[in-house]
Motif scaffolding. Structure first.
Motif, mmCIF file in Angstrom:
data_model
loop_
_atom_site.group_PDB
_atom_site.id
_atom_site.type_symbol
_atom_site.label_atom_id
_atom_site.label_comp_id
_atom_site.label_asym_id
_atom_site.label_seq_id
_atom_site.Cartn_x
_atom_site.Cartn_y
_atom_site.Cartn_z
ATOM 1 N N VAL A 46 0.823 -1.213 0.000
ATOM 2 C CA VAL A 46 0.000 0.000 0.000
ATOM 3 C C VAL A 46 0.857 1.264 0.000
ATOM 4 C CG1 VAL A 46 -1.800 1.298 1.192
ATOM 5 C CG2 VAL A 46 -1.849 -1.215 1.218
ATOM 6 N N VAL A 47 1.656 1.448 1.045
ATOM 7 C CA VAL A 47 2.401 2.698 1.209
ATOM 8 C C VAL A 47 3.444 2.872 0.111
ATOM 9 C CG1 VAL A 47 3.838 4.066 2.753
ATOM 10 C CG2 VAL A 47 2.020 2.624 3.698
ATOM 11 N N GLY A 48 4.210 1.810 -0.165
ATOM 12 C CA GLY A 48 5.222 1.893 -1.213
ATOM 13 C C GLY A 48 4.639 2.262 -2.570
ATOM 14 N N PRO A 49 3.589 1.571 -3.022
ATOM 15 C CA PRO A 49 2.983 1.955 -4.301
ATOM 16 C C PRO A 49 2.455 3.384 -4.330
ATOM 17 C CG PRO A 49 2.333 -0.269 -3.715
ATOM 18 C CD PRO A 49 3.087 0.277 -2.533
ATOM 19 N N ILE A 50 1.944 3.874 -3.189
ATOM 20 C CA ILE A 50 1.484 5.273 -3.147
ATOM 21 C C ILE A 50 2.663 6.220 -3.373
ATOM 22 C CG2 ILE A 50 0.560 7.078 -1.648
ATOM 23 C CD1 ILE A 50 -1.221 4.939 -0.377
ATOM 24 N N ALA A 51 3.795 5.942 -2.703
ATOM 25 C CA ALA A 51 4.993 6.755 -2.918
ATOM 26 C C ALA A 51 5.463 6.642 -4.363
ATOM 27 C CB ALA A 51 6.101 6.321 -1.957
ATOM 28 N N THR A 91 6.260 9.649 -7.933
ATOM 29 C CA THR A 91 7.353 9.802 -8.900
ATOM 30 C C THR A 91 7.007 9.185 -10.249
ATOM 31 O OG1 THR A 91 8.369 7.774 -8.018
ATOM 32 C CG2 THR A 91 9.138 9.881 -7.126
ATOM 33 N N GLY A 92 6.133 8.209 -10.256
ATOM 34 C CA GLY A 92 5.769 7.553 -11.505
ATOM 35 C C GLY A 92 5.003 8.446 -12.451
ATOM 36 N N ALA A 93 4.430 9.512 -11.934
ATOM 37 C CA ALA A 93 3.669 10.429 -12.782
ATOM 38 C C ALA A 93 4.567 11.405 -13.526
ATOM 39 C CB ALA A 93 2.660 11.201 -11.928
ATOM 40 N N GLY A 141 9.454 14.001 -5.228
ATOM 41 C CA GLY A 141 10.457 13.281 -4.457
ATOM 42 C C GLY A 141 10.343 13.531 -2.973
ATOM 43 N N LEU A 142 10.140 14.782 -2.600
ATOM 44 C CA LEU A 142 9.999 15.115 -1.179
ATOM 45 C C LEU A 142 8.707 14.541 -0.604
ATOM 46 C CD1 LEU A 142 11.266 18.813 -1.184
ATOM 47 C CD2 LEU A 142 12.468 16.763 -0.387
ATOM 48 N N LEU A 143 7.654 14.460 -1.427
ATOM 49 C CA LEU A 143 6.417 13.829 -0.974
ATOM 50 C C LEU A 143 6.653 12.346 -0.698
ATOM 51 C CD1 LEU A 143 3.379 13.796 -0.455
ATOM 52 C CD2 LEU A 143 3.024 13.471 -2.912
ATOM 53 N N ALA A 144 7.399 11.682 -1.575
ATOM 54 C CA ALA A 144 7.708 10.265 -1.359
ATOM 55 C C ALA A 144 8.514 10.077 -0.074
ATOM 56 C CB ALA A 144 8.487 9.720 -2.555
ATOM 57 N N ILE A 145 9.459 10.975 0.182
ATOM 58 C CA ILE A 145 10.253 10.886 1.408
ATOM 59 C C ILE A 145 9.368 11.138 2.631
ATOM 60 C CG2 ILE A 145 12.149 11.938 2.701
ATOM 61 C CD1 ILE A 145 13.525 12.472 0.011
ATOM 62 N N ALA A 146 8.434 12.075 2.524
ATOM 63 C CA ALA A 146 7.521 12.349 3.638
ATOM 64 C C ALA A 146 6.627 11.137 3.923
ATOM 65 C CB ALA A 146 6.661 13.571 3.316
ATOM 66 N N ILE A 147 6.156 10.482 2.875
ATOM 67 C CA ILE A 147 5.346 9.271 3.058
ATOM 68 C C ILE A 147 6.172 8.189 3.737
ATOM 69 C CG2 ILE A 147 4.176 7.392 1.826
ATOM 70 C CD1 ILE A 147 3.387 9.487 -0.296
ATOM 71 N N ALA A 148 7.418 8.030 3.277
ATOM 72 C CA ALA A 148 8.311 7.049 3.893
ATOM 73 C C ALA A 148 8.558 7.380 5.357
ATOM 74 C CB ALA A 148 9.634 6.996 3.127
ATOM 75 N N VAL A 164 11.872 0.008 6.763
ATOM 76 C CA VAL A 164 10.577 0.402 6.193
ATOM 77 C C VAL A 164 10.742 1.622 5.291
ATOM 78 C CG1 VAL A 164 8.332 1.390 6.784
ATOM 79 C CG2 VAL A 164 9.164 -0.606 8.015
ATOM 80 N N ALA A 165 11.551 2.583 5.738
ATOM 81 C CA ALA A 165 11.807 3.767 4.906
ATOM 82 C C ALA A 165 12.473 3.370 3.597
ATOM 83 C CB ALA A 165 12.686 4.756 5.671
ATOM 84 N N SER A 166 13.423 2.450 3.673
ATOM 85 C CA SER A 166 14.116 1.974 2.473
ATOM 86 C C SER A 166 13.148 1.308 1.505
ATOM 87 C CB SER A 166 15.224 0.990 2.861
ATOM 88 O OG SER A 166 15.797 0.394 1.723
ATOM 89 N N LEU A 167 12.281 0.457 2.023
ATOM 90 C CA LEU A 167 11.326 -0.249 1.166
ATOM 91 C C LEU A 167 10.372 0.727 0.484
ATOM 92 C CD1 LEU A 167 10.069 -2.857 0.120
ATOM 93 C CD2 LEU A 167 8.753 -3.016 2.251
ATOM 94 N N THR A 168 9.895 1.704 1.235
ATOM 95 C CA THR A 168 8.973 2.689 0.653
ATOM 96 C C THR A 168 9.650 3.482 -0.463
ATOM 97 O OG1 THR A 168 7.864 2.910 2.798
ATOM 98 C CG2 THR A 168 7.474 4.640 1.166
ATOM 99 N N LEU A 169 10.865 3.946 -0.213
ATOM 100 C CA LEU A 169 11.561 4.753 -1.206
ATOM 101 C C LEU A 169 12.057 3.926 -2.384
ATOM 102 C CD1 LEU A 169 13.487 7.243 1.091
ATOM 103 C CD2 LEU A 169 11.507 7.680 -0.355
ATOM 104 N N ALA A 170 12.227 2.623 -2.178
ATOM 105 C CA ALA A 170 12.590 1.769 -3.309
ATOM 106 C C ALA A 170 11.472 1.764 -4.352
ATOM 107 C CB ALA A 170 12.869 0.347 -2.827
ATOM 108 N N TRP A 171 10.227 1.794 -3.895
ATOM 109 C CA TRP A 171 9.099 1.892 -4.825
ATOM 110 C C TRP A 171 9.163 3.198 -5.605
ATOM 111 C CZ3 TRP A 171 5.110 -1.134 -6.490
ATOM 112 C CH2 TRP A 171 4.883 -2.338 -5.807
ATOM 113 N N ALA A 172 9.425 4.297 -4.897
ATOM 114 C CA ALA A 172 9.500 5.598 -5.552
ATOM 115 C C ALA A 172 10.675 5.653 -6.518
ATOM 116 C CB ALA A 172 9.623 6.702 -4.503
ATOM 117 N N ALA A 173 11.819 5.107 -6.107
ATOM 118 C CA ALA A 173 13.002 5.120 -6.964
ATOM 119 C C ALA A 173 12.791 4.267 -8.212
ATOM 120 C CB ALA A 173 14.211 4.613 -6.174
#
Length: 297
Positions: A19-24, A28-30, A55-62, A81-90
């Motif tokens: 859930v959280v990772g795909p949202i992040a 960036t995917g847009a 990018g900053l929004l993804a970091i805030a979500i993480a 958890v932060a790493s996993l979330t930002l891996a989705w964004a990256a």
């Protein structure tokens, strides 16, 4: 591990992954380049301001989910958890050769692209360092990573002390070496893996340097070194190779230390640094416990 703790751990982990990772990642995917390509970085998009905001929004979500995990479980879990979330964004951003090729259609050179990566890394690294500091401050103790009741934070020596400088330099050098050995391909997975290896090597090197001063390396100090490495890597590629860089990238010969985009680098080091520090301390404690007992005279 109690049933409650295990349930919380799996609940946060699965929620992050599904859930959280795909949202992040959607943030960036847009992003798209001026030509409509998905081969973008935060600053190398159609709107650099919107790219940085994504990018900053993804970091805030993480940060939101990671701080929750660090507070309920442990600091090291929060970093993961932060790493996993930002891996989705990256993962939703481009690769170095893809961004360079797309930028070339608009008249930009590889050197100019690398310099923009350095500027982007400055912003992303600063935000990542703030995230690491917050996780360390609010997180629960982690075995081998954060002491339960330290009289003084591990490695928290004077800002200008020799120990701090030695640990910081060792982390930068170790991180560069780790990225060099793993970053052999500019593929997205390889780029994030290179960042993880950089974080692990930096943690090992930093802890080794700190041990010489009878201290332990502070995780936030090591993350600061990784933030600096994220800025220096593209700059080194830009100024060491100059105009040759375009031909190198087009032929697939990208400097291994420069295969990771700034978000790749942050996602990888958030996972790698805790692993490197924890493993280094574990090995050093084991080595100390196995020292032979001197024979009595």
């Amino acid at each position: 591990m109690s049933t409650l703790v295990s349930t919380i751990k799996w609940g946060i982990g699965l929620t992050t992954f599904f859930v959280v990772g795909p949202i992040a990642g959607r943030a960036t995917g847009a992003l798209r380049s001026a030509s409509g390509s998905a081969e973008v970085s935060l600053l190398r998009s159609d709107s650099p301001a919107l790219g940085l905001a994504a990018g900053l929004l993804a970091i805030a979500i993480a940060a939101a989910v990671a701080i929750l995990g660090a507070r309920l479980l442990s600091t090291r879990f929060g970093f993961g958890v932060a790493s996993l979330t930002l891996a989705w964004a990256a993962w939703r951003t481009g690769t170095v050769p893809g961004v360079v090729r797309d930028a070339a259609t608009h008249g930009s050179s590889a050197r100019a692209v690398m310099i923009s990566f350095a500027l982007e890394a400055l912003v992303v690294g600063a935000a990542g360092l703030l995230l690491a500091w917050a996780l360390y401050r609010v997180g629960r103790p982690s075995e081998g990573f954060k002491d339960a009741t330290p009289a003084k934070p591990a490695g928290a020596v004077g800002v200008l002390s020799l120990a701090t400088l030695a640990v910081f330099v060792a982390a930068v050098v170790g991180g560069a070496a780790g990225a060099w050995f793993v970053g052999v391909e500019p593929l997205k997975g390889q780029a994030i893996a290179a960042a993880v290896a950089a974080g692990i090597a930096a943690g090992f090197a930093a802890e080794g340097a700190a041990t010489a001063f009878k201290r332990s390396a502070h995780p936030v100090l090591v993350m600061g070194a990784m933030a600096l490495l994220g800025v220096l890597s593209p700059l080194a590629a830009a100024f060491l190779y100059g105009t040759r860089l375009d031909a190198m990238i087009y032929s697939g010969r990208i400097p291994p230390f420069a295969v990771a985009l700034p978000l790749d680098h942050l996602a990888g080091t958030l996972l790698g640094v805790p692993l490197g520090l924890t493993w280094a301390r574990s090995l050093m404690e084991k080595s100390a416990s196995e020292l032979p007992i001197p024979a009595r005279a």
